[in-house]
Motif scaffolding. Structure first.
Motif, mmCIF file in Angstrom:
data_model
loop_
_atom_site.group_PDB
_atom_site.id
_atom_site.type_symbol
_atom_site.label_atom_id
_atom_site.label_comp_id
_atom_site.label_asym_id
_atom_site.label_seq_id
_atom_site.Cartn_x
_atom_site.Cartn_y
_atom_site.Cartn_z
ATOM 1 N N SER A 280 34.763 138.448 -45.345
ATOM 2 C CA SER A 280 33.866 137.866 -46.357
ATOM 3 C C SER A 280 34.403 138.114 -47.763
ATOM 4 N N LEU B 38 35.664 135.389 -50.537
ATOM 5 C CA LEU B 38 35.113 135.338 -51.892
ATOM 6 C C LEU B 38 36.186 135.549 -52.947
ATOM 7 N N MET C 62 33.707 130.070 -51.924
ATOM 8 C CA MET C 62 32.340 130.581 -52.081
ATOM 9 C C MET C 62 31.447 130.271 -50.879
ATOM 10 N N SER D 38 29.936 133.344 -48.861
ATOM 11 C CA SER D 38 28.497 133.626 -48.873
ATOM 12 C C SER D 38 27.879 133.459 -47.483
#
Length: 113
Positions: free
Chosen positions: A31, A35, A40, A44
């Motif tokens: 993750s 990011l 994104m 997310s």
């Protein structure tokens, strides 16, 4: 003998919990990799639904880096333990696999009034 069984169950539980932690550390790493690379949506979504990180790591292995290995190895151990326990329950003899019927035979029957 009961001490041996208790120790074995405790060891399996410890290995299982460590494998789950390793898997989720890998998910968090994927993750954060998504990011930091500007993805994104992947970042997310995989932060709020951690197993989606595995899909990101499968598609972008070079970006995920070490987290792919953590997810792969931790997830494999979890699947092996859960699959082994499931298979072990289904390979038990019929009388041992259905404990509720055996318990019913042990309890006294209610007396009719």
């Amino acid at each position: 003998m009961s001490f041996l069984i208790l120790g074995l169950i405790s060891l399996i539980g410890l290995v299982f919990s460590i494998a789950v932690v390793v898997f989720y550390i890998g998910c968090l790493g994927a993750s954060m990799a998504a990011l930091s690379r500007g993805r994104m949506v992947w970042g997310s979504l995989s932060f709020f639904i951690p197993p989606l990180s595995l899909l990101f790591a499968l598609r972008h292995r070079d970006e995920a880096g070490w987290s792919y290995g953590f997810m792969w190895k931790g997830g494999l151990v979890v699947v092996l333990i859960v699959g082994g326990l499931w298979l072990g329950l289904h390979l038990l003899p019929e009388h041992a696999a259905q404990g509720t019927e055996a318990l019913g035979k042990l309890l006294p029957q209610p007396q009719p009034q």
